[in-house]
Design a protein around this motif. Structure first.
Motif, PDB file in Angstrom:
ATOM      1  N   HIS A  18       0.874  -1.181   0.000  1.00 46.34           N
ATOM      2  CA  HIS A  18       0.000   0.000   0.000  1.00 46.34           C
ATOM      3  C   HIS A  18       0.914   1.235   0.000  1.00 46.34           C
ATOM      4  O   HIS A  18       1.620   1.490   0.976  1.00 46.34           O
ATOM      5  CB  HIS A  18      -0.887   0.024   1.245  1.00 46.34           C
ATOM      6  N   VAL A  20       1.612   5.364  -0.395  1.00 51.59           N
ATOM      7  CA  VAL A  20       1.073   6.725  -0.305  1.00 51.59           C
ATOM      8  C   VAL A  20       2.249   7.696  -0.456  1.00 51.59           C
ATOM      9  O   VAL A  20       3.310   7.484   0.134  1.00 51.59           O
ATOM     10  CB  VAL A  20       0.376   6.978   1.050  1.00 51.59           C
ATOM     11  N   VAL A  31      -1.950   7.902  -4.203  1.00 50.96           N
ATOM     12  CA  VAL A  31      -2.151   6.575  -3.584  1.00 50.96           C
ATOM     13  C   VAL A  31      -2.238   5.555  -4.717  1.00 50.96           C
ATOM     14  O   VAL A  31      -2.802   5.845  -5.772  1.00 50.96           O
ATOM     15  CB  VAL A  31      -3.431   6.510  -2.720  1.00 50.96           C
ATOM     16  N   TRP A  35      -3.545   0.558  -2.130  1.00 52.68           N
ATOM     17  CA  TRP A  35      -4.041   1.370  -1.004  1.00 52.68           C
ATOM     18  C   TRP A  35      -5.560   1.539  -1.108  1.00 52.68           C
ATOM     19  O   TRP A  35      -6.284   1.383  -0.123  1.00 52.68           O
ATOM     20  CB  TRP A  35      -3.346   2.738  -1.006  1.00 52.68           C
TER      21      TRP A  35
END
Length: 699
Positions: A18, A20, A31, A35
Motif C-alpha cells: 500500500h 502513499v 495513492v 491502497w
C-alpha cells in the motif's frame, strides 16, 4: 527520463504494497491501487484520498487512543525534516474482521525534487498468527505422521519433535541430539551415502533429499525419507538445517510386492516368463563366453485337463503347486524354474559341462528325474491322482543368441515327446524345425482349403456284415494339398484341433455327407453313413442344431446317419455329455462308441449312455492272432455289447483269419482292407450298385 518515471509509476501502481506519497505538509499527492483496495475492504474512502492530509488521518487515530499512530506521525515528520534517512514501524491495524499487523516504511524521494515522502505499508504475520500457523503445521504433521527436525550447524546438535522419536523408536531420554548417536541408528550400508548427501547440501546450499534405512532398538528396519533446507542468520552465516522426515516403509514394501507380482507367478510363487527370459539371456551370454553348455527344459503335464474336469479348478491349482514344489526341490541355486502358463513349466540349468556329450547326458538324466517327480501319485481332496509329463530339451551352446528361439526349440521338442506317447523326453534337432515349418504350412493350407474348396474330399470305407452284405460306410476326410500332395488325416486332424479349425471342418464333413446321402437316396441307393464327431465339435454350442439344419436342407432322414464318438468325449462335463447324447438320440441319430477299450470310461457310466454300437479298435484287431491280451480284450467287447443289447463292429480287419476269429468271438460286422480301403464317392457308388466287386483278391 520521462519513460523511466512512467515505468516506475507503473511498477508502483501494480505493487502489492500500500503506497502513499505525501508532501512536507502531509497532503496526500498519490495513492496506488493496493491502497484504494485496502481502504475499500476496510470501509474507508475509495476515490477521495488525494488532497487529504495524512497527518490529520494520523491525528484522528491518536485522538481515538491509537499509540501506534503517534509513533508513526513522529517518525514521518522526522524523515520530512531530514532528521533521519528513513523510518520503520511495526503496528497493528484493527479492521472490522480481524487484527492484522503491518510494517510502515517512510523514505524521502529527493530525485523528484519536491520534498515528497513515500510511505509503504506491507502486511506481515504477527506473533499470534505465527503461533497459529505453527499450530496448524503441527496438526498437519501429526495427521501425516511427519517428523520435524532441526540440525544446529554450530553446536552439531539435533532437535526433534515427538514424531521423530516415534519414527526412530527412541525416547527423549535415550537420544540427546548427538549427531554421532543419530548416525549410528542408520543402517550401516546407508550411513556413508547419507553423510555424502549432507556434505553436498552444506557445500552447494541445495536442498537435502535423501532416503535411507534406520535400525530401531528392537532390531526392526524402517525406510525413511528426509528433506531439509539450509537457513542463514542476519549476518549471512549458515546456522541451521531444518527439515522433515517421513517413514516410507509401507510404501517400499508395497512397491516390493508389486515388483514381486510383476516377476512372479501368483499361483506357484515361481518366476514368471518376464523374469525367466532375462535369466535365459544371461545363460546364453555365459555359454557364448565358452565356459559351458546349459540346458532348457519345456515341461507340459499330460492330460491335465482331466484333473480340472473331474476335481474342479481348485484341484488343478493344487496339483500345479505340488508339481512346482517337486521340481524346485531338486534344483541347484543357479537353476531357474518358471511356470510359463497353464500346465506348462520351463526349467533353465546353466553351466552343465563344457563338453557337449557330457552336457547332453546330464540333461537327459535330469529329464528322467523330472518325469519321475511329475508322475509320482498326488493326493487331491482325498483322491489319488497320477499324472505324467512330456519334456522337450534343447542345449544352450552359445551359437544361438535369441532366448525366444531357444524357447521355441524346447517347445517343439516337447511336442515331439507328446507324439512319442507322452511321459517321456525328447531333444531338439534340426528335423523338428523342418516339421514345424511343415506344420505352419499345413495350418495355413487347411484354412485355405476350407475357404476355396476342391482340396477336401470325403471317402467312404464299406462296413460289411459277415454275409458280405454292405451295411454301411464310414465317412473319412481326405486332403489333397496342391503342392505337398496327399496329407494323411493323422497329420492334419491334430493340426485342425490345435488351431481351432476342427469344429468348422467337422461341420463341413457332416454337411457334405448329407448332400451325398441325398444324391444316393434320389438314385435309390439307400445306405447308412457313420460320421466322426470330435470332442470339440460335440461340445460346441449349437452342434445338434447345425446337424438338424443340414439334414433339413438336404432332406436326409436321421436314421441314415450314425455319429462316431471317441471316449475322450465322455470325459468332459459328464452330465452335459449325457444330455447332449440323449438329445441326439431323440433326433433319430444313432451313436457309436469309437475306439472302445482305449479310453477311460467306467462301465457304470457307459450303461447310462444312449449308444447303439461298440467299435473294436484296430489296435486290438491287429495282433488278435498273436497277442493273448489283445485277444482277451477283443473277446470281452462283443460279450459286453451283447449284455447291453448293443451292436459291435471291428475295424482294421485285414485278413480272413482275423475275421474268422472275431466272428467266433461274437462280432458279425467288419471294416478294413480285407474288403476295401476308403473309396471315393464314385467308387463307393459302384460298389453299392454291384456288391460283387466288394471282395478283393483272395477274399
Amino acid at each position: 527520463m520521462e519513460a523511466v518515471l512512467e515505468l516506475s509509476q507503473a511498477l508502483v501502481e501494480h505493487s502489492a504494497s500500500h503506497v502513499v506519497v505525501i508532501d512536507e505538509t502531509g497532503r496526500i499527492r498519490y495513492v496506488n491501487a493496493a491502497w484504494i483496495r485496502f481502504s475499500r475492504e476496510n470501509r474507508g474512502p475509495v476515490d477521495d484520498w488525494t488532497n487529504q492530509n495524512y497527518f490529520d488521518v494520523c491525528q484522528r487515530s491518536i485522538d481515538s487512543g491509537d499509540t501506534s499512530a503517534a509513533l508513526a506521525l513522529h517518525g514521518i515528520r522526522a524523515v520530512i525534516e531530514g532528521k533521519c534517512d528513513d523510518f520503520t514501524l511495526e503496528y497493528p491495524c484493527h479492521s472490522p474482521e480481524e487484527r492484522r499487523w503491518f510494517l510502515l516504511r517512510a523514505m524521502p524521494l529527493p530525485e523528484v525534487g519536491q520534498g515528497l515522502v513515500a510511505l509503504y505499508h506491507d502486511r506481515f504475520m504477527s506473533e499470534s498468527e505465527l503461533r497459529q500457523a505453527k499450530e496448524r503445521l503441527a496438526l498437519a504433521a501429526d495427521a501425516g505422521q511427519i517428523g520435524i527436525w532441526e540440525y544446529d550447524l554450530e553446536t552439531h546438535k539435533l532437535n526433534w519433535d515427538h514424531w521423530m522419536y516415534r519414527i526412530y523408536g527412541l525416547s527423549p531420554g535415550v537420544f540427546d541430539g548427538e549427531k554421532a548417536l543419530w548416525l549410528r541408528s542408520l543402517h550401516e550400508d546407508d550411513r556413508s551415502r547419507l553423510e555424502t548427501d549432507l556434505a553436498r547440501t552444506l557445500s552447494t546450499h541445495q536442498p537435502l533429499d535423501s532416503e535411507f534405512r534406520i535400525l530401531r532398538p528392537s532390531g526392526e528396519i524402517r525406510h525413511v525419507l528426509i528433506k531439509a533446507q539450509v537457513s542463514w542468520d542476519r549476518a549471512g552465516f549458515r546456522n541451521h538445517l531444518t527439515g522433515i522426515c517421513l517413514d516410507i516403509t509401507d510404501l517400499r514394501q508395497a512397491e516390493a510386492q508389486m515388483l514381486e507380482m510383476a516377476f512372479q507367478d501368483p499361483l506357484t510363487g515361481l518366476p514368471n516368463r518376464v523374469l525367466f527370459m532375462d535369466r535365459l539371456r544371461q545363460a546364453i551370454k555365459i555359454s557364448q563366453r565358452g565356459r559351458s553348455y546349459g540346458a532348457l527344459f519345456y515341461i507340459d503335464l499330460d492330460h491335465f485337463k482331466r484333473v480340472n474336469d473331474t476335481g474342479g479348478h481348485s484341484a488343478g491349482d493344487e496339483l500345479l503347486r505340488v508339481i512346482a514344489a517337486r521340481l524346485k526341490h531338486d534344483m541347484r541355486d543357479e537353476d531357474t524354474l518358471c511356470r510359463i502358463g497353464g500346465d506348462e513349466f520351463i526349467l533353465l540349468t546353466p553351466e552343465l559341462s563344457p563338453d557337449h556329450a557330457t552336457a547332453a547326458k546330464q540333461a537327459s538324466l535330469l529329464a528322467g528325474k523330472i518325469n519321475a517327480a511329475v508322475q509320482h501319485p498326488i493326493t487331491l481332496a482325498r483322491s489319488r491322482v497320477k499324472i505324467s509329463g512330456s519334456v522337450g530339451i534343447t542345449l544352450i551352446d552359445g551359437g544361438i543368441s535369441s532366448a525366444e528361439t531357444l524357447l521355441v526349440q524346447a517347445d517343439l521338442a516337447m511336442y515331439k515327446a507328446k507324439g512319442k506317447g507322452r511321459n517321456t523326453s525328447h531333444f531338439y534337432d534340426a528335423q523338428l524345425q523342418a516339421e514345424a515349418r511343415r506344420r505352419r504350412t499345413l495350418e495355413k493350407g487347411l484354412r485355405a482349403a476350407l475357404d476355396c474348396g476342391g482340396q477336401l474330399q470325403i471317402f467312404y470305407q464299406p462296413q460289411v456284415f459277415e454275409t458280405m452284405a454292405i451295411v454301411g460306410a464310414e465317412a473319412l476326410l481326405r486332403w489333397q494339398h496342391p503342392r505337398l500332395g496327399s496329407i494323411p488325416p493323422q497329420e492334419f486332424i491334430p493340426i485342425a484341433e490345435d488351431c481351432g479349425l476342427i469344429e468348422e471342418l467337422g461341420d463341413w464333413v457332416f454337411n457334405q455327407t448329407c448332400a451325398q446321402l441325398a444324391k444316393w437316396s434320389s438314385e435309390h441307393l439307400p445306405v447308412k453313413i457313420s460320421v466322426n464327431l470330435s470332442a470339440r465339435q460335440f461340445h460346441q454350442s449349437g452342434c445338434l442344431a447345425k446337424m438338424r439344419k443340414s439334414m433339413k436342407t438336404w432332406h436326409v432322414e436321421a436314421s441314415s446317419l450314425k455319429l462316431e464318438l471317441t471316449e475322450s468325449v465322455l470325459l468332459e462335463n459328464t452330465e452335459d455329455t449325457l444330455e447332449n447324447m440323449k438329445q441326439m438320440q431323440l433326433s433319430g441319430l444313432q451313436l457309436v462308441l469309437d475306439d472302445f477299450g482305449t479310453g477311460y470310461s467306467s462301465l457304470s457310466y457307459l450303461k447310462r449312455l444312449p449308444l447303439s454300437t461298440f467299435k473294436i479298435d484296430r489296435s486290438f484287431v491287429r495282433d488278435i492272432l498273436t497277442d493273448a491280451n489283445d485277444a482277451a480284450i477283443a473277446q470281452t467287447i462283443p460279450t459286453l455289447a451283447d449284455a447291453m443289447g448293443l451292436d459291435v463292429i471291428a475295424e482294421g480287419v485285414e485278413t480272413k483269419a482275423q475275421m474268422e476269429m472275431l466272428r467266433e468271438m461274437g462280432c458279425h460286422c467288419f471294416q478294413g482292407f480285407l474288403f476295401r480301403p476308403a473309396l471315393s464317392a464314385e467308387d463307393f457308388e459302384r460298389v453299392l450298385r454291384d456288391p460283387g466287386v466288394l471282395l478283393g483278391e483272395g477274399v
